[in-house]
Every structure is written in C-alpha cells, then in structure tokens.
Design a protein around this motif. Structure first.
Motif, mmCIF file in Angstrom:
data_model
loop_
_atom_site.group_PDB
_atom_site.id
_atom_site.type_symbol
_atom_site.label_atom_id
_atom_site.label_comp_id
_atom_site.label_asym_id
_atom_site.label_seq_id
_atom_site.Cartn_x
_atom_site.Cartn_y
_atom_site.Cartn_z
ATOM 1 N N LEU A 72 0.834 -1.210 0.000
ATOM 2 C CA LEU A 72 0.000 0.000 0.000
ATOM 3 C C LEU A 72 0.866 1.255 0.000
ATOM 4 O O LEU A 72 0.575 2.220 -0.703
ATOM 5 C CB LEU A 72 -0.928 0.017 1.220
ATOM 6 C CG LEU A 72 -2.251 -0.708 1.084
ATOM 7 C CD1 LEU A 72 -2.922 -0.856 2.448
ATOM 8 C CD2 LEU A 72 -3.172 -0.003 0.111
ATOM 9 N N GLU A 73 1.923 1.229 0.786
ATOM 10 C CA GLU A 73 2.784 2.411 0.888
ATOM 11 C C GLU A 73 3.592 2.666 -0.381
ATOM 12 O O GLU A 73 4.077 3.775 -0.583
ATOM 13 C CB GLU A 73 3.692 2.281 2.111
ATOM 14 C CG GLU A 73 2.897 2.422 3.403
ATOM 15 C CD GLU A 73 3.718 2.231 4.647
ATOM 16 O OE1 GLU A 73 4.725 1.480 4.618
ATOM 17 O OE2 GLU A 73 3.347 2.810 5.673
ATOM 18 N N LYS A 74 3.728 1.665 -1.237
ATOM 19 C CA LYS A 74 4.447 1.851 -2.505
ATOM 20 C C LYS A 74 3.599 2.537 -3.565
ATOM 21 O O LYS A 74 4.126 3.005 -4.565
ATOM 22 C CB LYS A 74 4.892 0.491 -3.060
ATOM 23 C CG LYS A 74 6.017 -0.154 -2.309
ATOM 24 C CD LYS A 74 6.336 -1.491 -2.971
ATOM 25 C CE LYS A 74 7.304 -2.305 -2.153
ATOM 26 N NZ LYS A 74 7.527 -3.632 -2.756
ATOM 27 N N ILE A 75 2.288 2.535 -3.366
ATOM 28 C CA ILE A 75 1.387 3.080 -4.388
ATOM 29 C C ILE A 75 1.591 4.579 -4.527
ATOM 30 O O ILE A 75 1.619 5.310 -3.539
ATOM 31 C CB ILE A 75 -0.082 2.746 -4.042
ATOM 32 C CG1 ILE A 75 -0.294 1.234 -4.147
ATOM 33 C CG2 ILE A 75 -1.052 3.507 -4.951
ATOM 34 C CD1 ILE A 75 -1.665 0.756 -3.706
ATOM 35 N N ARG A 76 1.744 5.004 -5.755
ATOM 36 C CA ARG A 76 1.914 6.423 -6.073
ATOM 37 C C ARG A 76 0.911 6.821 -7.129
ATOM 38 O O ARG A 76 0.684 6.047 -8.057
ATOM 39 C CB ARG A 76 3.338 6.713 -6.580
ATOM 40 C CG ARG A 76 4.420 6.484 -5.538
ATOM 41 C CD ARG A 76 4.310 7.497 -4.408
ATOM 42 N NE ARG A 76 5.311 7.297 -3.393
ATOM 43 C CZ ARG A 76 5.121 6.655 -2.248
ATOM 44 N NH1 ARG A 76 3.968 6.123 -1.971
ATOM 45 N NH2 ARG A 76 6.084 6.549 -1.362
ATOM 46 N N ILE A 116 -4.763 6.040 1.816
ATOM 47 C CA ILE A 116 -3.721 5.055 2.118
ATOM 48 C C ILE A 116 -3.226 5.117 3.563
ATOM 49 O O ILE A 116 -3.102 4.072 4.204
ATOM 50 C CB ILE A 116 -2.569 5.143 1.098
ATOM 51 C CG1 ILE A 116 -3.074 4.653 -0.271
ATOM 52 C CG2 ILE A 116 -1.357 4.335 1.548
ATOM 53 C CD1 ILE A 116 -2.076 4.775 -1.400
ATOM 54 N N PRO A 117 -2.919 6.290 4.128
ATOM 55 C CA PRO A 117 -2.454 6.283 5.519
ATOM 56 C C PRO A 117 -3.458 5.652 6.497
ATOM 57 O O PRO A 117 -3.056 4.916 7.408
ATOM 58 C CB PRO A 117 -2.238 7.766 5.834
ATOM 59 C CG PRO A 117 -1.962 8.390 4.500
ATOM 60 C CD PRO A 117 -2.822 7.630 3.531
ATOM 61 N N LYS A 118 -4.747 5.887 6.295
ATOM 62 C CA LYS A 118 -5.752 5.268 7.173
ATOM 63 C C LYS A 118 -5.836 3.768 6.957
ATOM 64 O O LYS A 118 -6.040 3.013 7.903
ATOM 65 C CB LYS A 118 -7.121 5.901 6.930
ATOM 66 C CG LYS A 118 -7.290 7.223 7.598
ATOM 67 C CD LYS A 118 -8.720 7.663 7.498
ATOM 68 C CE LYS A 118 -8.934 8.823 8.422
ATOM 69 N NZ LYS A 118 -10.322 9.109 8.628
#
Length: 137
Positions: A116-120, A126-128
C-alpha cells in the motif's frame, strides 16, 4: 466482503459532521463469526497482492521525469484483499481441524501495508488503510 472495513473499524472520513454509527456504537459492528471466505476468495486476495504492483501502474512523463502512477482503486482493492486474508486467517485459527500452516498475521499484514505504501500517488485513503491494518492482531 463490504462489511470488512466496518468490522475492523476503518473510518474513511475525518469530517466530524459525518455521522458514524460505528464510532458511536461499536456494538453495531458486524461480527467476524458471521463471515466466511472460500478458498477461492482467499486465493484471489493473494493474487491481488502478487499482481498489484505490476498490472495497474502506468508510466507518466512529467517534464524529463517518468513516474509510475496507480489509480486510486488499486489501493482500495489491495486493502480489501488484505482484509479478506486477515479474516480467513482468523477463521482458520478458530478451526484448527482445517489444517494448514499457521502464519503470523502481523507479518502478512505488514506485507500488505508495504505494498500500500508503494502506491503512487499517495492517495489520501492510504495512511488510514495502513493504520487500520497495523492495528489488526
């Protein structure tokens, strides 16, 4: 499947004007015991994790730079896939006669969080989503 975000306490809105019966009354959350995910659903969720980074990114040129861009639905589908895997792991843990390998839910959710954190671009949801997965035990 649409009950899973509510089950884990995911609140997509920050707006205080938006009423949340789940926040006001946690007992109104659905029970995990009422949910069942088939082997096919679990397998599909794992396939989503496996393919999300490869199949949905497009390359966009901004000036001299090339950026990989993912649509917002990629974060949503990956989050739901993580919740299906989590629910299935809980179900398997509660039914030890099914057999299978006991995996660490924390490590598995960590894998989904990393993807999820790689998604740009880093979509606002995303943070939630990552925080919600981090809080699952």
């Amino acid at each position: 499947m649409w009950l899973l975000p509510a089950l884990v306490g995911y609140e997509p809105f920050n707006n205080d004007d938006f009423p949340s019966r789940l926040k006001d009354d946690p007992s109104s959350r659905p029970a995990l015991v009422d949910l069942h995910f088939s082997d096919a659903a679990s397998s599909s969720a794992w396939k989503i994790l496996d393919q999300i980074g490869f199949d949905v990114q497009t390359v966009t040129t901004v000036g001299d730079m090339e950026l990989s861009v993912s649509p917002v639905w990629s974060a949503i589908i990956l989050f739901y896939a993580a919740l299906v895997v989590w629910a299935r792991m809980i179900e398997d843990q509660n039914h030890p006669t099914k057999g299978g390998v006991q995996l660490s839910r924390k490590k598995i959710m960590g894998t989904f969080m990393a993807e999820l954190e790689k998604i740009r671009p880093r979509w606002g949801c995303i943070p939630k989503m990552v925080a919600t997965l981090k809080n699952l035990d």
